[in-house]
Design an enzyme around this catalytic site. Sequence first.
Site, short mmCIF file in Angstrom:
data_model
loop_
_atom_site.label_atom_id
_atom_site.label_comp_id
_atom_site.label_asym_id
_atom_site.label_seq_id
_atom_site.Cartn_x
_atom_site.Cartn_y
_atom_site.Cartn_z
N CYS A 9 -6.07 -99.20 3.53
CA CYS A 9 -5.88 -99.06 2.09
C CYS A 9 -6.88 -98.01 1.61
O CYS A 9 -7.65 -97.47 2.40
CB CYS A 9 -6.02 -100.38 1.35
SG CYS A 9 -7.65 -101.10 1.40
N CYS A 81 -1.32 -100.24 0.49
CA CYS A 81 -1.08 -99.66 -0.84
C CYS A 81 -0.31 -98.37 -0.65
O CYS A 81 -0.36 -97.73 0.40
CB CYS A 81 -2.38 -99.42 -1.60
SG CYS A 81 -3.47 -98.17 -0.89
N CYS A 88 -1.37 -91.52 5.12
CA CYS A 88 -1.59 -91.84 6.53
C CYS A 88 -0.32 -92.22 7.27
O CYS A 88 -0.38 -92.80 8.34
CB CYS A 88 -2.60 -92.98 6.65
SG CYS A 88 -4.24 -92.57 6.06
#
Length: 257
Positions: A9, A81, A88
């Site tokens: 995250c 998230c 990523c």
Amino acid sequence: MRQKVLFLCTANSARSQMAEALLRQLAGDQFEVFSAGNMPEEIDPRTLATLQSFGIDSGGLVAKSVAELAGQHFDFVITLCSKAHRECRHWPGSGVVMAWDFPDPKQRPEPNAFARTLQEISERIRLFVLVNSKQVQPLPPPAALTFYKALADETRLLSLLLIERAGELCVCELVEALASPQPKVSRHLAQLRRVGLLLDRREGQWVHYRLHPALPGWMAGIIHSTREHSGELLALPLQRLRDSANPPGSRVQGATQ
């Protein structure tokens, strides 16, 4: 050999830390677990306090940057998230990339935001373990007729509604809330577990129940909607829980079966 799982995250201060701790505790013998952030911050103290209040080991949790793990292979990269997923989703050397999007507990308005986020992530983690474990096979979802028959009994209906509200309850909490004998409550819980509506876990001598994470969305939605519109029906059981020595969420309560 354990499969490697990386939770990502943005800040690595709450959601990904919760996921790392949960998966380690639930299936650390099957998965090697890591977490990191795109822009890591210090772990939020409320994250650690919430983990500890639910009896989840927070030892060894440290905020880390994604850059520290560059070059490693992961069987699963799971973002928590949307921002982390955008940045990523092409993680080098990764196997399966999964996007789980949970609200940031630091921005949720409810007073128990961190506990609620932990419960939501826990449900997804449990389903992940069920699906990816070679040792545990998920039960097929109950048929519609079986589902509605389960709701037709007062003890089973109240148990489902109270468990849905709390996220997880143990036998002794339900005995208190329903003012019913432990054998009767356990019998009905076992029936709900057999048809695939509940999942149980044993923590030491205590047995805890939660809605089965593989429950079809329409069934979970009916239980949730029924609970939201059953304030009068739940008022007395909730009052008994508040008056009991072991309120919902306590990690010292339980009952053996």
